[in-house]
Design an enzyme around this catalytic site. Structure first.
Site, PDB file in Angstrom:
ATOM      1  CG  ASP A  54     121.057  23.117  -9.698  1.00  7.60           C
ATOM      2  OD1 ASP A  54     120.261  22.931  -8.647  1.00  7.60           O
ATOM      3  OD2 ASP A  54     122.234  23.040  -9.587  1.00  7.60           O
ATOM      4  N   GLY A  92     124.616  22.138  -5.805  1.00 11.64           N
ATOM      5  CA  GLY A  92     123.723  21.043  -5.777  1.00 11.64           C
ATOM      6  C   GLY A  92     124.315  19.766  -6.397  1.00 11.64           C
ATOM      7  CB  SER A 118     122.438  30.278   0.538  1.00  7.70           C
ATOM      8  OG  SER A 118     122.912  28.860   0.756  1.00  7.70           O
ATOM      9  CE1 TYR A 168     121.435  34.033   0.519  1.00 10.24           C
ATOM     10  CE2 TYR A 168     120.748  34.214   2.934  1.00 10.24           C
ATOM     11  CZ  TYR A 168     120.480  33.749   1.661  1.00 10.24           C
ATOM     12  OH  TYR A 168     119.316  32.911   1.736  1.00 10.24           O
ATOM     13  NE  ARG A 224     119.934  32.798  13.889  1.00 10.09           N
ATOM     14  CZ  ARG A 224     120.292  33.813  14.867  1.00 10.09           C
ATOM     15  NH1 ARG A 224     119.563  33.944  16.186  1.00 10.09           N
ATOM     16  NH2 ARG A 224     121.082  34.498  14.721  1.00 10.09           N
ATOM     17  CB  ALA A 264     130.815  38.818  12.289  1.00 11.87           C
ATOM     18  N   GLY A 265     127.649  39.533  12.812  1.00 10.49           N
ATOM     19  CA  GLY A 265     126.244  39.411  12.213  1.00 10.49           C
ATOM     20  C   GLY A 265     125.374  38.627  12.544  1.00 10.49           C
TER      21      GLY A 265
HETATM   22  N1  UDP Z   1     125.870  28.197  15.178  1.00 10.16           N
HETATM   23  C1  UDP Z   1     126.870  27.599  16.058  1.00 10.16           C
HETATM   24  N2  UDP Z   1     127.820  26.958  15.672  1.00 10.16           N
HETATM   25  C2  UDP Z   1     127.693  26.420  14.458  1.00 10.16           C
HETATM   26  C3  UDP Z   1     126.692  26.944  13.619  1.00 10.16           C
HETATM   27  C4  UDP Z   1     125.686  27.616  13.948  1.00 10.16           C
HETATM   28  O1  UDP Z   1     126.534  28.157  17.406  1.00 10.16           O
HETATM   29  O2  UDP Z   1     128.700  25.635  14.247  1.00 10.16           O
HETATM   30  C5  UDP Z   1     124.667  29.364  15.408  1.00 10.16           C
HETATM   31  C6  UDP Z   1     124.662  30.389  14.906  1.00 10.16           C
HETATM   32  O3  UDP Z   1     125.297  31.312  15.609  1.00 10.16           O
HETATM   33  C7  UDP Z   1     123.135  30.810  15.184  1.00 10.16           C
HETATM   34  C8  UDP Z   1     122.299  29.523  15.097  1.00 10.16           C
HETATM   35  O4  UDP Z   1     123.488  28.479  15.451  1.00 10.16           O
HETATM   36  O5  UDP Z   1     122.695  31.480  16.271  1.00 10.16           O
HETATM   37  C9  UDP Z   1     122.010  28.986  13.660  1.00 10.16           C
HETATM   38  O6  UDP Z   1     122.837  29.226  12.635  1.00 10.16           O
HETATM   39  P1  UDP Z   1     122.792  28.801  11.284  1.00 10.16           P
HETATM   40  O7  UDP Z   1     124.118  28.975  10.564  1.00 10.16           O
HETATM   41  O8  UDP Z   1     122.573  27.223  11.435  1.00 10.16           O
HETATM   42  O9  UDP Z   1     121.693  29.619  10.560  1.00 10.16           O
HETATM   43  P2  UDP Z   1     121.419  31.250  10.463  1.00 10.16           P
HETATM   44  O10 UDP Z   1     120.585  31.369  11.633  1.00 10.16           O
HETATM   45  O11 UDP Z   1     122.769  31.786  10.364  1.00 10.16           O
HETATM   46  O12 UDP Z   1     120.720  31.416   9.219  1.00 10.16           O
END
Ligand code: UDP
Length: 317
Positions: A31, A36, A74, A138, A216, A277-278
């Site tokens: 690492d 980390g 990441s 990513y 999620r 976004a995304g």
């Molecule tokens: N999210 C949110 N507010 C934050 C961080 C994340 O509403 O401050 C939402 C984000 O839009 C997604 C979910 O929480 O729908 C999980 O996001 P995270 O970044 O934890 O993981 P990802 O799904 O992007 O891998």
């Protein structure tokens, strides 16, 4: 087994290192500590503070029988702004690691892939045969490594497994999530509960989901560690397997916030913000394949339990 864990000072890598040590494996962590923490490397593992690009001498010295590869950049947002870092570390670094493995005559690897390789899903739960159309650098960089592993399996007899993680959360062996720039929902919500941040911004409440917030699949890091131990010996030489890893149950952002309030007993002030976004509306894994092939079953599927484990470790710190 003598194993090398690339990225073993990070969140998931350190937990899997602890699980490997508990099973009696001999572990070297490689690492560069760019994200980390040296103190996350469990006692009992040896730390080589080296980047993927310069991993060859370490592999030549350690002669591992297998590699578990967690080392990567990441952050989705950063990957869109600074793509070089993602192609350089995630793809260039992984290629250097595979070549270092080849030179050291090591051909067994478990790789941390991601649900982001799929992009916007056509159907949920997402199976491994779903189209891979990443919507950010990513995800594209991780998918490139999945392709790389297939090539190395075919050409060089590598025995490889790509584990496509959904939303990893919780804590195990006293190790939890600890990022300098925190972007993940559960750690941010816990920081708000702990009074370290004023509020949590919910990224959109107008999604086509029951409460309007994104759904999620949160998988406990201890269950993820079990999957790595099962995956390690599984593929034959020349075989590259791909497995999704999730609970198979989706939770909305609102449900996560409610769980954090309930577990911590603290208020979590929320601000409704724009969509990020995304962000697809729903990402839920079908983990049927790894269940059928390797008998993996997640033990920690309860959201409150996942949040509680993360909370306990963050408070202890
Ligand atoms: N999210 C949110 N507010 C934050 C961080 C994340 O509403 O401050 C939402 C984000 O839009 C997604 C979910 O929480 O729908 C999980 O996001 P995270 O970044 O934890 O993981 P990802 O799904 O992007 O891998």
């Amino acid at each position: 087994m003598r194993v090398l864990v690339a990225g073993g000072a990070g969140y998931i890598g350190s937990v899997v290192t602890a699980a490997l040590l508990a099973e009696g494996h001999e572990v070297t962590v490689l690492d560069d500590l760019s994200t980390g923490h040296a103190d996350a490397v469990p006692p009992g593992a040896t730390l080589a503070e080296v980047s993927l690009h310069h991993s060859a001498p370490v592999l030549a010295d350690v002669r591992p029988e297998a590699v578990l590869h967690f080392a990567a950049k990441s952050l989705v947002g950063v990957s869109q702004q600074r793509p070089f870092e993602y192609w350089d570390t995630n793809v260039g670094g992984s290629l250097a690691l595979l070549e270092a493995m080849r030179a050291a005559d090591c051909r067994r690897i478990v790789f941390s892939s991601t649900a982001a390789t799929y992009g916007e899903p056509e159907a949920v739960p997402i199976r491994e045969d779903a189209p891979t159309r990443p919507t950010n650098t990513y995800g594209a960089s991780k998918l490139a490594v999945d392709h790389m592993l297939t090539s190395y399996a075919v050409a060089h007899g590598f025995a490889a497994v790509s584990l496509r993680y959904f939303n990893v959360a919780g804590a195990a062996f006293g190790l939890g999530e600890r990022h300098a720039t925190e972007t993940h929902l559960i750690p941010i919500a816990l920081q708000v509960a702990a009074g370290q941040r004023e509020s949590l911004t919910v990224f959109g409440e107008d999604y086509p989901t029951p409460d309007g917030t994104c759904i999620r699949d949160y998988v406990h890091v201890a269950d993820l560690a079990d999957a790595h131990l099962l995956a390690l010996p599984a593929p034959a030489d020349g075989e590259h397997r791909i497995y999704n890893l999730g609970n198979g149950t989706g939770f909305s952002v609102q449900e996560v916030v409610d769980a954090v309030r309930q577990v911590t007993g603290h208020p979590v002030p929320v601000v409704i913000g724009e969509r990020r976004a995304g962000d697809p509306a729903q990402l839920v894994a079908s983990s049927d394949r790894i269940r059928a092939d390797l008998g993996w079953t997640p033990d920690h599927t309860d959201l409150a339990g996942i949040v509680r484990d993360a909370w306990d470790v963050s408070r202890a710190r």
